[in-house]
Design a protein around this motif. Sequence first.
Motif, PDB file in Angstrom:
ATOM      1  N   LEU A  65       0.826  -1.202   0.000  1.00 44.87           N
ATOM      2  CA  LEU A  65       0.000   0.000   0.000  1.00 44.87           C
ATOM      3  C   LEU A  65       0.858   1.248   0.000  1.00 44.87           C
ATOM      4  O   LEU A  65       1.913   1.286   0.613  1.00 44.87           O
ATOM      5  N   ALA A 125      -3.670   5.215  -0.271  1.00 42.68           N
ATOM      6  CA  ALA A 125      -4.351   3.939  -0.090  1.00 42.68           C
ATOM      7  C   ALA A 125      -5.793   4.184   0.307  1.00 42.68           C
ATOM      8  O   ALA A 125      -6.109   5.152   0.979  1.00 42.68           O
ATOM      9  N   ALA A 126      -6.625   3.305  -0.135  1.00 40.07           N
ATOM     10  CA  ALA A 126      -8.007   3.411   0.282  1.00 40.07           C
ATOM     11  C   ALA A 126      -8.541   2.006   0.434  1.00 40.07           C
ATOM     12  O   ALA A 126      -7.952   1.066  -0.084  1.00 40.07           O
ATOM     13  N   GLY A 127      -9.622   1.876   1.132  1.00 39.69           N
ATOM     14  CA  GLY A 127     -10.222   0.558   1.250  1.00 39.69           C
ATOM     15  C   GLY A 127     -10.003  -0.053   2.602  1.00 39.69           C
ATOM     16  O   GLY A 127      -9.199   0.421   3.400  1.00 39.69           O
ATOM     17  N   GLY A 128     -10.754  -1.105   2.838  1.00 42.89           N
ATOM     18  CA  GLY A 128     -10.780  -1.696   4.166  1.00 42.89           C
ATOM     19  C   GLY A 128      -9.567  -2.556   4.451  1.00 42.89           C
ATOM     20  O   GLY A 128      -8.736  -2.815   3.596  1.00 42.89           O
ATOM     21  N   CYS A 129      -9.505  -3.011   5.692  1.00 46.69           N
ATOM     22  CA  CYS A 129      -8.401  -3.858   6.135  1.00 46.69           C
ATOM     23  C   CYS A 129      -8.865  -5.316   6.152  1.00 46.69           C
ATOM     24  O   CYS A 129     -10.012  -5.617   5.854  1.00 46.69           O
ATOM     25  N   CYS A 163      -5.871  -5.350  15.009  1.00 47.31           N
ATOM     26  CA  CYS A 163      -4.459  -4.966  15.065  1.00 47.31           C
ATOM     27  C   CYS A 163      -3.876  -4.956  16.483  1.00 47.31           C
ATOM     28  O   CYS A 163      -2.848  -5.579  16.744  1.00 47.31           O
ATOM     29  N   GLY A 165      -3.181  -7.128   5.878  1.00 51.65           N
ATOM     30  CA  GLY A 165      -3.456  -6.913   4.466  1.00 51.65           C
ATOM     31  C   GLY A 165      -4.818  -6.332   4.192  1.00 51.65           C
ATOM     32  O   GLY A 165      -5.469  -5.770   5.068  1.00 51.65           O
ATOM     33  N   SER A 166      -5.236  -6.522   2.954  1.00 55.00           N
ATOM     34  CA  SER A 166      -6.434  -5.851   2.468  1.00 55.00           C
ATOM     35  C   SER A 166      -7.695  -6.626   2.798  1.00 55.00           C
ATOM     36  O   SER A 166      -7.657  -7.722   3.351  1.00 55.00           O
ATOM     37  N   LYS A 167      -8.784  -6.032   2.394  1.00 56.24           N
ATOM     38  CA  LYS A 167     -10.091  -6.649   2.530  1.00 56.24           C
ATOM     39  C   LYS A 167     -10.116  -8.033   1.911  1.00 56.24           C
ATOM     40  O   LYS A 167     -10.610  -8.986   2.509  1.00 56.24           O
ATOM     41  N   PHE A 215      -9.442  -7.240   8.638  1.00 54.25           N
ATOM     42  CA  PHE A 215     -10.551  -7.429   9.587  1.00 54.25           C
ATOM     43  C   PHE A 215     -11.877  -7.062   8.936  1.00 54.25           C
ATOM     44  O   PHE A 215     -12.871  -7.786   9.041  1.00 54.25           O
ATOM     45  N   ASP A 216     -11.875  -5.942   8.241  1.00 47.61           N
ATOM     46  CA  ASP A 216     -13.064  -5.491   7.524  1.00 47.61           C
ATOM     47  C   ASP A 216     -13.526  -6.583   6.563  1.00 47.61           C
ATOM     48  O   ASP A 216     -14.713  -6.939   6.498  1.00 47.61           O
ATOM     49  N   GLY A 224      -6.184  -6.240  11.052  1.00 49.11           N
ATOM     50  CA  GLY A 224      -6.189  -5.334   9.905  1.00 49.11           C
ATOM     51  C   GLY A 224      -4.870  -5.177   9.197  1.00 49.11           C
ATOM     52  O   GLY A 224      -4.811  -5.135   7.972  1.00 49.11           O
ATOM     53  N   TYR A 225      -3.777  -5.123   9.934  1.00 48.22           N
ATOM     54  CA  TYR A 225      -2.527  -4.747   9.275  1.00 48.22           C
ATOM     55  C   TYR A 225      -1.919  -5.859   8.426  1.00 48.22           C
ATOM     56  O   TYR A 225      -0.954  -5.627   7.705  1.00 48.22           O
ATOM     57  N   CYS A 227     -12.320  -0.147  15.584  1.00 50.13           N
ATOM     58  CA  CYS A 227     -12.666  -1.183  14.623  1.00 50.13           C
ATOM     59  C   CYS A 227     -14.177  -1.419  14.562  1.00 50.13           C
ATOM     60  O   CYS A 227     -14.744  -1.512  13.488  1.00 50.13           O
TER      61      CYS A 227
END
Lengths: 521, 461
Positions: free
Chosen positions: A37, A42-46, A133, A167-169, A48-49, A164-165, A71
């Motif tokens: 990222l 960067a945009a978008g969820g993590c 996280c 990676g991505s959704k 966890f999301d 979350g950290y 969160c």
Amino acid sequence: MGDALKDKIADVFNEPACGTNLSKSEQQRKKGCAKPLTPGAAAGGCAFDGAKIVLQPIVDVAHLVHAPLACEGNGWDNRGAASSGSDRYRTGFTTDMTELDIVMGHGERKLFRAIRELVEAEQPPAVFVYSTCVPALIGDDIDAVCKVASEKFATPCIPINAPGYVGSKNLGNKLAGEAMLDHVIGTVEPEFTTPYDINIVGDYNLSGELWQVKPLLDKLGIRILGSLAADARYKQVAMMHRARVTMMVCSKALINVARKLEERHGIPFFEGSFYGISDTSDSLRRMCRLLVDQGADTDLLDRCEALIAQEEAQIWADLDPFRPRVAGRKVLLYTGGHKSWSVVAALQELGMEVIGTSIRKATEEDKGRVVDIMGDDKHMFDNMAPKDMYRLLKDAGADVLMSGGRSQFVALKAKMPWVDVNQEKHEPYAGYMGMVDLLNAIDRAVNNPMWAELREPAPWDEPLTESRVLPALSGNCPVTGIPAGASRPVVTTVAPEPAPVTAPAEGVAAFPSSETDFEDC
Amino acid sequence: MARLKHPKRALSTNPLKSSTPLGAALAYLGIERAIPLFHGSQGCTAFAMVHLVRHFKEAVPLQTTAMNEVSTILGGADQIEEAIENLRAKSAPRFIGIASTALTETRGEDVVGELKEIVARRRDFDDTAIVYASTPDFDGALQDGWAKAVEAIIDALVPSVTERDPDLRQVTLLAGSHLTPAEIEELVRLVRAFGLTPIVLPDISSSLDGHVSDDWRGTSLGGTTIEDIARCARSGFTLAVGESMRGAAKLLEDKAMVPYRVFQSVTGLKPVDAFVRTLMGLSGQQDAPPSVKRDRSRLIDAALDAHFHTGGLKVAIGADPDLLFALSTTLASMGAEIVTAVTTSQHTPLIDRMPCDEVILGDLGDFERSARENGARMLITHSHGRHAAHRLHLPLVRAGFPIFDRIGAQDINRVGYRGTRAFLYEIANTVQAEHHRASPEDFGAAPIPEEFEHVPHAATC
Ligand code: SF4
């Protein structure tokens, strides 16, 4: 992050059923699908999301987020997955970790107590525990807590390791799927099975989209045995291993689940979509074919064809009235993946012109289909900066933008109709009947008389054609005693009786303007 | 009066509070050409952004330093530098407001020191004002994040002066997090009515008031200018609205010797009177402008009409402390009874002054439970209260953040004489909209039996 989680991530990055993945070198594959990222861009969820998106639609489960406030506090109750039963999934449960919990290392104990309170208050069929996280960073072992809690409270507590950290959704989607494979799927046996039992994976029943499709399955005698996770109950996830066929809806996000169901339980899967007319028919066909391969009666195929013929005829008849209302309108599609093409054909059939479609997140296969439908690839674009999109729309290169909520304001602020075709939308557009709803939405958007009115120039955008200049304010403000207009140029000329001016008069004297109301001096 | 009750439980059900960094982001959005930047993983930013968008129905230029596992462990200074660089290249902001998150705070970085170093080294960043506030999610709520951000802004951008040079007709209006754009506008109007020029800090009334601008920019579309922030040092006085703004007001006094007054509430007759009285004093006017006098007399009339409905009304209210205080004292002054008060942060001296017996530091689960137990007739909280309202069959007056199931949240005005009037009408009308048809049982009588069962006539032919 713990070794177990590391292994899991390596495992989901190595996805043999994913074409994109297979075409990569060993080295590239290790890095995973996610690009690193860029800070500030960067945009978008993590992750966890992503995990929550996949699992939250399991409606009777208590979803407990082990985290400081952000969160869950900022994120609960923000999606429209519909439930035909329990509403428990809509409740936001969190351990709301405080500074004290973190510094003193009370996280695990607090989590355990939270589970106890939750089970006592709600008696859910299961508790899903999400790590985020901060607990992951300080090393809270949610697996261990869940294990103890499951035994102690006689309620399955399922650890979902997707801080979350990592990676991505998209990665979170997969990790959630892994958690189901490891802890849930296969733990409950259905009372009976039929050769017409299917799994649906990767659909979230947003605004009830699954229910637009279910009548079709009902008519064919097909039963949704397992589901991940549209309108699902915990048991439905637990029984997925007994279905005959898995349909993976719309995206590859949960391909790991589909593949492992095949490997472990011999359930073949196919990727399909209920978005758009031909895709719906196609999905039904493939579903029936696979079911027949798996032992269902062959007459299913004939019944399926008959149903498709009937439904398609009906839907085109239903869509016909829209033809004159939308024909010739130019559509800009800005979504991701399969959606870039699944509705294009139908829109074109109705006389609309698709002037561009984005191919973000689309596979090579998706891109090929766009070319097939649109003739060439010059209408495909990757990311479009909001600024450019705004310009394009403002200059009326399109009549309507169909996209996700992210670009909504780009369209609206350019005074351009917008139709939501993404996750957060409030209307279901699935199956055949969903097309009517979609066309209805487009019609409502583009034919709203409001647009013409809003685009009219403001009173000051056009030069005056006639004017009458009143005498300047006189006297003192009653409160401050300051003479009105003392600091302003006083216009003394009084215009003669209205002599209608046809052309914009040179140097029309304006009313003396004031920053404030007169009474406010 | 009230004591703080901290429920002893591990499980939080249906959060009431929004996170501290989100409060900071909101404050930063009240600065012109600003981009708020979260120092943390990208998910926190995505959630906060969705939250803000759902409330304001506007694009929100919130960004993230996109920390991952490695940068979290090694420290995020590089990520911050890179983020600033990218934001400048993309959107040319004049202001970047950084807020830390739980993740970076748990790791414990010296961001202040590192940022100082970055700014010193990167002269090319000079034309962007960069501000940092420490806002861990695990401490406090939206209101605290907002307050911290405002203090950070003053700290970084208001020059220290050692000699008074007050521009006597200029005042600084420190707006608390509980004020909507329309409310800030209302206060500005009041201040202007006395011939004073206000500088609002932070001013979301020009950036998040919901307007269509002529171009697309990746930054906030209005707000306090950097120049105006610096000019706060020359103001003759600071009007701080909301107890949480006291720290910021003090800071202004420390830096520029500007005297201040904190208005814990500007809703309700007496609080607005105090505000107006101060404005009279500042402007040296013995009288108020006719429009203000008229508004006051209309408020009095509204109170007369509304008191039939507010007297004895049992209200449950859940909000950040400043908002809770403003609304509940107004209702109490109208004879309503605050049977449940739930708040989000203990960092406030207001708890003692709340017009109720106890204030719960809790969530909407506590709110619902307590409202049920205490027989509340009306709920006041943000949109998430809809679940409780549905289950308790009670009307919900939406107040605070977020309000996502109504449009026009930015236009709600409950301050000043006019806003108070609107608030009283709102409450009274909500009461009237609830039809209560009395039945014999209400008075302790046995239910009256149906006289006969209606049997449809059998068909005769
Ligand atoms: S990035 Fe981490 S802290 Fe932020 S929302 Fe996601 S899980 Fe929570």
